[in-house]
Design a protein around this motif. Sequence first.
Motif, PDB file in Angstrom:
ATOM      1  N   UNK A 101      16.200  59.366   0.954  1.00  0.00           N
ATOM      2  CA  UNK A 101      15.050  59.149   1.125  1.00  0.00           C
ATOM      3  C   UNK A 101      14.268  59.657   2.133  1.00  0.00           C
ATOM      4  N   UNK A 102      12.738  60.304   2.068  1.00  0.00           N
ATOM      5  CA  UNK A 102      11.861  60.719   2.983  1.00  0.00           C
ATOM      6  C   UNK A 102      11.308  59.869   3.748  1.00  0.00           C
ATOM      7  N   UNK A 103      11.470  59.834   5.312  1.00  0.00           N
ATOM      8  CA  UNK A 103      10.967  58.917   6.270  1.00  0.00           C
ATOM      9  C   UNK A 103       9.271  58.754   5.934  1.00  0.00           C
ATOM     10  N   UNK A 104       8.784  57.617   6.199  1.00  0.00           N
ATOM     11  CA  UNK A 104       7.501  57.582   6.388  1.00  0.00           C
ATOM     12  C   UNK A 104       7.067  57.911   7.680  1.00  0.00           C
ATOM     13  N   UNK A 105       6.077  58.727   7.737  1.00  0.00           N
ATOM     14  CA  UNK A 105       5.593  59.163   9.208  1.00  0.00           C
ATOM     15  C   UNK A 105       4.034  58.993   9.174  1.00  0.00           C
ATOM     16  N   UNK A 106       3.266  58.790  10.481  1.00  0.00           N
ATOM     17  CA  UNK A 106       1.855  58.797  10.578  1.00  0.00           C
ATOM     18  C   UNK A 106       1.178  59.972  10.386  1.00  0.00           C
ATOM     19  N   UNK A 107       0.401  60.313   9.421  1.00  0.00           N
ATOM     20  CA  UNK A 107      -0.222  61.705   9.261  1.00  0.00           C
ATOM     21  C   UNK A 107      -1.194  61.875  10.819  1.00  0.00           C
ATOM     22  N   UNK A 108      -1.776  60.855  11.196  1.00  0.00           N
ATOM     23  CA  UNK A 108      -2.732  61.197  12.228  1.00  0.00           C
ATOM     24  C   UNK A 108      -2.046  61.555  13.396  1.00  0.00           C
ATOM     25  N   UNK A 109      -0.871  61.495  13.650  1.00  0.00           N
ATOM     26  CA  UNK A 109       0.236  62.012  14.769  1.00  0.00           C
ATOM     27  C   UNK A 109       0.230  63.648  14.581  1.00  0.00           C
ATOM     28  N   UNK A 110       0.704  64.288  15.821  1.00  0.00           N
ATOM     29  CA  UNK A 110       1.030  65.622  15.744  1.00  0.00           C
ATOM     30  C   UNK A 110       2.539  65.778  15.427  1.00  0.00           C
ATOM     31  N   UNK A 111       2.824  66.120  14.387  1.00  0.00           N
ATOM     32  CA  UNK A 111       4.188  65.824  13.893  1.00  0.00           C
ATOM     33  C   UNK A 111       4.684  67.191  13.332  1.00  0.00           C
TER      34      UNK A 111
END
Length: 220
Positions: A101-111
């Motif tokens: 599975x691909x983890x969920x991450x916050x699109x509003x952060x610099x990633x």
Amino acid sequence: MRTHCIQINHIPESVEAAKKCIASGSVFGVDVQPWSAKTPQDDPEAHFISRGWRTDKFVNKWSNFEPCLATFWSHYSLWEACSKQDDMFLILEHDSIIHGPIPDMDQNERIVCNVSKPSFGKFHFPSKGIGKFRSGPQGFFKGLHGYLISPSGAKALTLEAHNAEPADVYVNLVRFPWLQETYPWSVEARSDFSTIQKEAGCVAHHQKVTPLVMADPPGR
């Protein structure tokens, strides 16, 4: 999340590999869409010169010059697209296989977050979960076979493109000290050919791979 797999449209092996990548994504509910790669036919050297991007670091014993330029440009085209969206991108290469599975991450952060097992050389095992990038002992991604980027992370990658170098080496902790990694890795490269590597590069990747010659641009 938008997911794209970079494929070389005129090389059947690349298209077939991308189909396997797309199929592997469906197992985990990931809709993988093909993304047309830049190739030597697009005259990447001229493009680099026109953009003011350096090319000197692409001359090495590991990879062929123009295919390596084209690979950087291919990834850049996705960084540029992501920077203009309001969504995370998962960027894959044609020989990537999703096996978790691909983890969920916050699109509003610099990633910019590596989700793929290193594809060559020695590496460290990260701590479980999401944390600072650490699998590459030299501080750079060992293959760009699978990584998540947010719009602001993508923008950061594009802004340093004048200091271009082979794409995986370009994404490093010195240039981007905020790089992240997730473990267990969700993606792995499974190759039986290469469109970039010279023999030394193939050996370094510890794989039985066959280099494929990519067509030269017209007039070359």
